[in-house]
Design an enzyme around this catalytic site. Structure first.
Site, PDB file in Angstrom:
ATOM      1  N   LYS A   1      -8.267   7.527 -57.886  1.00 30.27           N
ATOM      2  CA  LYS A   1      -8.003   8.931 -57.571  1.00 30.27           C
ATOM      3  C   LYS A   1      -6.803   9.001 -56.637  1.00 30.27           C
ATOM      4  O   LYS A   1      -6.475   8.061 -55.910  1.00 30.27           O
ATOM      5  CB  LYS A   1      -9.218   9.600 -56.931  1.00 30.27           C
ATOM      6  CG  LYS A   1      -9.663   9.008 -55.583  1.00 30.27           C
ATOM      7  CD  LYS A   1      -8.888   9.544 -54.386  1.00 30.27           C
ATOM      8  CE  LYS A   1      -9.329   8.904 -53.077  1.00 30.27           C
ATOM      9  NZ  LYS A   1      -8.454   9.310 -51.926  1.00 30.27           N
TER      10      LYS A   1
ATOM     11  N   ASP B   1     -16.240   9.976 -51.200  1.00 28.39           N
ATOM     12  CA  ASP B   1     -15.392  10.157 -52.378  1.00 28.39           C
ATOM     13  C   ASP B   1     -16.135   9.917 -53.691  1.00 28.39           C
ATOM     14  O   ASP B   1     -15.602  10.210 -54.760  1.00 28.39           O
ATOM     15  CB  ASP B   1     -14.186   9.208 -52.326  1.00 28.39           C
ATOM     16  CG  ASP B   1     -13.095   9.693 -51.395  1.00 28.39           C
ATOM     17  OD1 ASP B   1     -13.099  10.894 -51.043  1.00 28.39           O
ATOM     18  OD2 ASP B   1     -12.230   8.871 -51.021  1.00 28.39           O
TER      19      ASP B   1
END
Length: 291
Positions: free
Chosen positions: A11, A137
């Site tokens: 990401k 996350d």
């Protein structure tokens, strides 16, 4: 059981803002997050005894439970079942300790594999909630695509996909402990903040230029000076080579730049690889099940 595998995409944070310290000790975050095609590969098989983890990386913590083992235990606890003996292997491509979510991506891919094998009816929202017990996350990495992340990062709102582009990723040859950066944030009055509302509007309009000109990460302001200069130097190389915008991802130190095409990105990648071996070209991923 036959081994099954799944890609674990990295990401980036297209925008990252820190709003303040929460009563629970975490920081209130507001971020625009994006999955990219740089991937680890996670393989799951039933083992003979207990939990085992094999990896071609060198980043596993000494002693204690790994993130992967904690994820397995949380998953089976959610199901109300005892843990099965499982063997997990990781083939690493995402640099560790880079701000690219490599560890979270691996956990998210493992959770998807566990659901595929043992609880296909389990909603994605439940998988995200299990992931949050392992890392902030992980919920986004379970979901993937393009999203506004708030709270600790677990309050997710889907956004229109990032328009087609190429994304260069470059990891300098040093690590930044996330806890250290958060400690430097405390009491800090940031000089600049990302225009997250404007970025969401650009995504709605399908404007790559509008997104690229709003890339910003407040963590860059609190980097130690030598590290800040090196991050800025990488951004400068990308911008001089035609990037539409560049920023540090997460708590860093990896830097990413957005280019319209692979042809435009190629000169920057060639320049960066002369100095930084961990430089990669990637593209945005809008839906994890496409991988």
């Amino acid at each position: 059981m036959e081994a099954i595998k799944r890609p674990a995409p990295a990401k980036i944070n297209l925008a990252l803002d820190i709003l303040g310290l929460r009563p629970d000790g975490y920081h209130e975050m507001r971020m625009v997050m994006q999955t990219v095609s740089l991937c680890d590969t996670v393989t799951l098989a039933e083992g003979e005894k207990g939990f085992s983890l094999d990896t071609d990386g060198d980043f596993l913590p000494a002693g204690g439970k790994t993130l992967e083992q904690r994820a397995v235990e949380a998953f089976f606890q959610e199901l109300g079942r005892p843990c099965l003996p499982l063997a997990v292997s990781l083939k690493k491509q995402i640099p560790a300790y880079a701000g690219l979510g490599g560890g979270s991506a691996d956990v998210a891919a493992l959770l998807r594999l566990l659901r595929e094998r043992y609880a296909p009816e389990l909603p994605t929202e439940d998988l995200e909630r299990i992931g949050l017990t392992v890392g902030s996350d992980v919920p986004f990495c379970v979901r993937g695509g393009t999203a506004l992340a708030e709270g600790r990062g677990e309050v997710l709102s889907d956004l229109p996909p990032l328009p087609p582009c190429w994304i260069l990723l470059c990891k300098p040859d040093f690590d930044i402990p996330t806890a250290e950066l958060f400690a430097r944030v405390r009491g800090r009055v940031f000089q600049n903040r990302p225009d997250i509302d404007g970025m969401m509007g650009a995504l709605e309009a399908g404007s790559l230029e509008g997104v690229a000109k709003r890339l910003y990460n407040v963590f860059e302001e609190v980097l130690p000076e030598e590290m800040r200069q090196e991050v800025q130097g990488i951004k400068t190389v990308m911008l001089r080579c035609g990037a539409m915008g560049a920023a540090m991802s997460g708590s860093g130190p990896a830097v990413f730049g957005i280019f319209r095409t692979g042809e435009e990105a190629a000169p920057a990648l060639e320049s960066l690889r002369k100095w930084y071996v961990r430089s990669f070209a990637a593209q945005p991923v809008s839906w994890l099940d496409n991988l």
